[in-house]
Design an enzyme around this catalytic site. Structure first.
Site, short mmCIF file in Angstrom:
data_model
loop_
_atom_site.label_atom_id
_atom_site.label_comp_id
_atom_site.label_asym_id
_atom_site.label_seq_id
_atom_site.Cartn_x
_atom_site.Cartn_y
_atom_site.Cartn_z
N LYS A 183 -42.44 33.86 -1.32
CA LYS A 183 -43.20 33.52 -0.12
C LYS A 183 -42.63 32.16 0.28
O LYS A 183 -42.92 31.14 -0.33
CB LYS A 183 -44.69 33.45 -0.47
N GLY A 240 -47.95 23.33 -5.67
CA GLY A 240 -48.57 22.82 -4.45
C GLY A 240 -49.92 22.20 -4.76
O GLY A 240 -50.12 21.60 -5.82
N SER A 241 -50.84 22.38 -3.82
CA SER A 241 -52.14 21.70 -3.94
C SER A 241 -53.07 22.41 -4.92
O SER A 241 -52.91 23.61 -5.19
CB SER A 241 -52.81 21.68 -2.56
N GLY A 244 -54.84 25.28 -2.96
CA GLY A 244 -54.03 26.49 -2.79
C GLY A 244 -53.84 27.22 -4.11
O GLY A 244 -54.03 28.44 -4.19
N GLY A 245 -53.48 26.48 -5.16
CA GLY A 245 -53.24 27.08 -6.46
C GLY A 245 -54.49 27.74 -7.01
O GLY A 245 -54.45 28.86 -7.54
N GLU A 264 -48.58 25.00 -10.70
CA GLU A 264 -48.40 23.58 -11.04
C GLU A 264 -48.96 22.82 -9.86
O GLU A 264 -48.49 22.98 -8.73
CB GLU A 264 -46.89 23.35 -11.26
N CYS A 301 -44.96 15.22 -7.94
CA CYS A 301 -46.17 15.53 -8.71
C CYS A 301 -46.33 14.57 -9.89
O CYS A 301 -47.40 14.49 -10.47
CB CYS A 301 -46.13 16.96 -9.20
N GLU A 392 -55.91 13.23 -6.50
CA GLU A 392 -54.55 12.89 -6.09
C GLU A 392 -54.54 12.50 -4.61
O GLU A 392 -55.12 13.19 -3.78
CB GLU A 392 -53.65 14.12 -6.30
P1 NAP Z 1 -50.31 24.02 -0.33
O1 NAP Z 1 -51.22 23.80 0.81
O2 NAP Z 1 -50.91 24.17 -1.65
O3 NAP Z 1 -49.41 25.28 0.05
C1 NAP Z 1 -48.36 25.75 -0.80
C2 NAP Z 1 -48.05 27.18 -0.43
O4 NAP Z 1 -49.14 28.01 -0.78
C3 NAP Z 1 -47.83 27.40 1.05
O5 NAP Z 1 -46.82 28.34 1.19
C4 NAP Z 1 -49.16 27.93 1.54
O6 NAP Z 1 -49.02 28.81 2.64
C5 NAP Z 1 -49.65 28.71 0.34
N1 NAP Z 1 -51.11 28.73 0.26
C6 NAP Z 1 -51.92 27.66 0.21
N2 NAP Z 1 -53.20 28.06 0.10
C7 NAP Z 1 -53.18 29.42 0.07
C8 NAP Z 1 -54.20 30.41 -0.02
N3 NAP Z 1 -55.48 30.08 -0.10
N4 NAP Z 1 -53.82 31.70 -0.01
C9 NAP Z 1 -52.52 32.04 0.09
N5 NAP Z 1 -51.53 31.15 0.20
C10 NAP Z 1 -51.84 29.85 0.18
O7 NAP Z 1 -49.28 22.83 -0.48
P2 NAP Z 1 -48.30 22.15 0.57
O8 NAP Z 1 -48.29 22.86 1.86
O9 NAP Z 1 -47.04 22.06 -0.15
O10 NAP Z 1 -48.87 20.69 0.75
C11 NAP Z 1 -50.24 20.39 1.00
C12 NAP Z 1 -50.77 19.39 -0.02
O11 NAP Z 1 -50.54 19.89 -1.35
C13 NAP Z 1 -50.08 18.03 -0.05
O12 NAP Z 1 -50.56 17.15 0.92
C14 NAP Z 1 -50.38 17.58 -1.45
O13 NAP Z 1 -51.66 17.03 -1.53
C15 NAP Z 1 -50.35 18.82 -2.27
N6 NAP Z 1 -49.09 19.02 -3.01
C16 NAP Z 1 -49.05 18.60 -4.30
C17 NAP Z 1 -47.88 18.78 -5.02
C18 NAP Z 1 -47.80 18.33 -6.42
O14 NAP Z 1 -46.76 18.53 -7.00
N7 NAP Z 1 -48.81 17.77 -6.99
C19 NAP Z 1 -46.76 19.36 -4.45
C20 NAP Z 1 -46.84 19.78 -3.13
C21 NAP Z 1 -48.01 19.60 -2.43
P3 NAP Z 1 -49.05 28.29 4.15
O15 NAP Z 1 -48.50 26.91 4.19
O16 NAP Z 1 -48.22 29.29 4.86
O17 NAP Z 1 -50.48 28.31 4.55
#
Ligand code: NAP
Length: 527
Positions: A183, A240-241, A244-245, A264, A301, A392
Site C-alpha cells: 500500500k 507510522g502513527s 494508524g497502526g 512500528e 522514530c 510523541e
Molecule cells: P499514518 O497516518 O500512520 O499513515 C501511514 C499509512 O497508513 C498511510 O499509508 C495511511 O494511509 C495508512 N493508514 C493510516 N491510518 C489508517 C487506517 N485507519 N486504516 C487504513 N490505513 C491507514 O502515518 P504518516 O502518514 O506517515 O504520518 C502521520 C503521523 O504519523 C506523523 O505526523 C507522525 O506523528 C507519525 N509517524 C511516526 C513515525 C515513527 O516512526 N514514529 C513514522 C511516520 C509517521 P493514507 O495516508 O492513505 O490515509
C-alpha cells in the site's frame, strides 16, 4: 517514467479511479504527476494474484529468492538520478539523504539475498526417531520455518525508500517466500512507482510468478482497510502513527481469521542524563543532542523526545548549553504540510500543559513547511501527573524533565509507555551503581544505549528495532536486520515423513549444507 498507475502482479494497471498528486514541500506546490487510486477490484485482483503466486513462491529455492532480491537491488540502482530527484521532490529531503537511504535499501536487499542463499535461517531442527524406545517408540520430528503467505506492506512517510515499496518489510517478506502487496504511501507515490517498476522488471527477469508483487496507490484509508480485511492477506507490516497502526491491528484482530500486524509506531526515546556524565561534559552532550533532536528535521522514530535528569547544577548546565547549541540550528523542511501541521499542533498542545516552560524558543520561520524546533522543560512531578506530555511530537522537539530525586526519576521511568530505545548518559563507575534505573529502563524499551544518541539505526543482525507497545505491536520481533524475517514465517514440524518427500533443508544428507540442530547438537553434517 511515472505513469500514476498501480502495479498489479508486476504489471501497470489501467483501471480508472480517484486521482491525487504528491506535494513538493520545498517548492510548496503540487508535483506534476497524477496518480490513480486503486479500486476495490484492483485490491482484490492483487491479493488473488499474490495467493496464486504463493503456491510456487513458497517452495522456491533460496537461490531463486536471492536472485530476485539482488535483481531488485540492481534495478533500483539502474533508476539512477530519476529516483533521487523524485524522492527529493516528494519529501523535501536533500539528495545526500536520498542517496544514503537508497544505499541502505540496496544493502538490506543484498543482505537478505545472502541470508537465503546460505539457507541456515530456516532454523532446521531434527530429532531422529527411536522405534525401540520403551514404553513408546519416539517419532522422527523435523522442524523448520515456512512462509506465512501474502503480506500487506504499508510504506512509511519518513523513509520513502528504506521502509517503503522495496524497504525492509518487503525484502524480508520476499526472502521468507511471501508475496507482497504494497500500500504505497500517498506522500511519495512517484518514488513508490519507480521502485515498483524496478521490482516488476526484476520479477520478470528472474521468472518468478508475477503475482509475487503488487503496488497499490491510495490517498485515503480505504485501500489499506480493504487490504488488511482481505482473507488472502496473512500478515501486515506497518510503520507510522500509533493511531494508524492501532487501527490496522484492531482491524486484523477482528477478522474471522485474525492475522498478525507488525506495526512500528511512535516513540519518545527517553534519555537519562545522569549528573556524572554531565559533570564531565555537559557542553559536549548538549551539542550532540541538539544535533540528534534536529537530525532529519526530527522525523525519525528514534528522535530523543524526552531527556530526564536530576535537578542539579549539572542538569542546569546541560540546559544552558543546549539552548546555546540551538542558536546554530537553522530550520529545515518537513516531509509534507500535513506532517508540519501535526508538528505545530503537537508543540502547541505540549506548551499549553501546566508546568512547562521554554528552553529553546520558537524561531521565526518564513518558509512554508519549514519547522521551528522547540525544547520545553517540566518538573518530574508535573510530568508524572500529565499523560499528554508523554506523547510523541513528531519533528524537532524534546522535553527536559527535571526530577527532584533519583527516586522520582525511577518512578518517571517506570511510568513511561513502551519505547524503541532508552539511553543512559553516565560515567562507567556511576553506571555500575544504577541497577534500578537500568532494569526499569530495560523493561520499557527495545534497545539500551550507553553514552550515545538514539538516532542512527545500524542495519545488522544484533539490532533490535521494536519495543513494548506502543513502540511496536509485538516486542518479540525486530523491524530491522535479518531477524526481521521471523515476522513472516511460522515454525512447522514434519513427523515420520519420508526422507525423499522432505524439503531439502530437512533431508538426511543435508544437501544444502546448512547449519542444523540435530539431536540437540549444532552441525552442518548429514545424518
Ligand atoms: P499514518 O497516518 O500512520 O499513515 C501511514 C499509512 O497508513 C498511510 O499509508 C495511511 O494511509 C495508512 N493508514 C493510516 N491510518 C489508517 C487506517 N485507519 N486504516 C487504513 N490505513 C491507514 O502515518 P504518516 O502518514 O506517515 O504520518 C502521520 C503521523 O504519523 C506523523 O505526523 C507522525 O506523528 C507519525 N509517524 C511516526 C513515525 C515513527 O516512526 N514514529 C513514522 C511516520 C509517521 P493514507 O495516508 O492513505 O490515509
Amino acid at each position: 517514467m511515472i505513469t500514476g498507475k498501480s502495479y498489479i502482479a508486476s504489471t501497470p494497471s489501467s483501471s480508472t479511479g480517484n486521482t491525487f498528486k504528491t506535494f513538493d514541500p520545498q517548492k510548496n506546490a503540487d508535483n506534476p504527476w497524477v496518480f490513480t487510486e486503486a479500486t476495490e477490484a484492483e485490491v482484490d485482483l492483487a491479493v488473488n494474484q499474490a495467493t496464486e503466486a504463493f503456491e510456487s513462491f513458497r517452495s522456491s529455492s533460496g537461490e531463486q529468492r536471492a536472485a530476485l532480491l539482488n535483481a531488485i537491488a540492481d534495478q533500483i540502482m539502474n533508476l539512477g538520478d530519476a529516483l533521487i530527484q523524485t524522492y527529493c521532490a516528494e519529501s523535501g529531503l536533500p539528495a545526500g539523504r536520498a542517496q544514503g537511504e537508497r544505499g541502505r535499501t540496496v544493502f538490506q536487499l543484498r543482505t537478505f539475498a545472502d541470508l537465503v542463499a546460505d539457507g541456515s535461517w530456516v532454523e532446521a531442527t531434527i530429532d531422529t526417531g527411536d522405534p525401540q524406545r520403551t514404553p513408546a517408540p519416539k517419532p522422527d520430528l523435523r522442524k523448520m520455518n515456512i512462509p506465512l503467505g501474502p503480506v500487506a506492506v504499508f510504506g512509511a512517510s519518513n523513509f520513502p525508500l528504506a521502509y517503503s515499496t522495496a524497504g525492509g518489510d518487503t525484502a524480508a517478506a520476499f526472502a521468507a517466500g511471501c508475496p507482497v502487496v504494497v500500500k504505497s504511501h500517498p506522500m511519495h507515490a512517484g518514488t513508490g512507482e519507480l521502485v515498483a517498476q524496478a521490482i516488476s522488471t526484476a520479477v520478470k527477469q528472474v521468472g518468478v510468478h508475477p503475482g509475487v508483487f503488487s503496488n497499490l496507490n491510495s490517498s485515503g484509508i480505504d485501500v489499506g482497510t480493504q487490504l488488511v480485511s482481505h482473507p488472502g492477506i496473512k500478515a501486515v507490516g506497518f510503520t507510522g502513527s500509533i493511531k494508524g497502526g492501532r487501527a490496522l491491528f484492531d482491524l486484523a484482530a477482528g477478522r474471522e481469521e485474525p492475522i498478525p500486524v507488525f506495526a512500528e509506531m511512535g516513540s519518545i526515546n527517553p534519555v537519562v542524563a545522569l549528573p556524572s556524565a554531565l559533570a564531565e561534559d555537559a557542553l559536549g552532550w548538549a551539542q550532540k543532542y541538539a544535533g540528534s533532536i534536529n537530525l532529519g528535521t526530527g522525523q525519525f522514530c528514534t528522535n530523543p523526545g524526552l531527556i530526564l535528569g536530576i535537578a542539579s547544577e549539572e542538569f542546569d548546565a546541560f540546559e544552558h548549553h543546549l539552548q546555546q547549541a540551538f542558536e546554530d540550528v537553522t530550520p529545515q523542511c518537513m516531509l509534507h504540510p500535513k506532517i508540519k501541521q501535526a508538528f505545530d499542533s503537537g508543540k502547541q498542545q505540549a506548551s499549553a500543559q501546566s508546568g512547562t516552560s521554554t528552553v529553546v524558543s520558537e524561531m521565526e520561520v518564513d518558509t512554508a513547511n519549514y519547522a521551528s524546533p522547540l525544547v520545553l522543560k517540566v518538573r518530574g512531578v508535573e510530568f508524572l501527573a500529565n499523560d499528554k506530555l508523554h506523547h510523541e511530537v513528531f519533528g524537532p522537539y524534546s522535553l527536559l524533565v527535571s526530577c527532584a530525586t533519583e527516586h522520582e526519576l525511577l518512578t518517571v521511568i517506570k511510568n513511561l509507555e513502551g519505547q524503541l530505545t532508552g539511553t543512559i548518559l553516565a560515567t562507567q563507575d556511576d553506571l555500575s551503581g544504577k541497577h534500578d534505573i537500568i532494569a526499569a529502563l530495560q523493561n520499557r524499551v527495545g534497545r539500551l544505549i550507553f553514552n550515545g544518541v538514539p538516532t542512527g539505526v545500524e542495519v545488522c543482525p544484533s539490532m533490535l528495532h521494536g519495543g513494548p507497545y506502543p513502540a511496536s505491536t509485538d516486542s518479540r520481533f525486530s523491524a530491522v536486520g535479518i531477524h526481521s524475517i521471523k515476522r513472516w514465517v511460522r515454525p512447522f514440524s514434519f513427523q515420520d515423513w519420508p526422507n525423499a518427500q522432505l524439503p531439502q533443508e530437512l533431508q538426511d544428507a543435508n544437501p544444502l549444507g546448512i547449519r542444523r540442530l540435530v539431536n540437540n547438537k549444532w552441525t552442518a553434517d548429514g545424518l
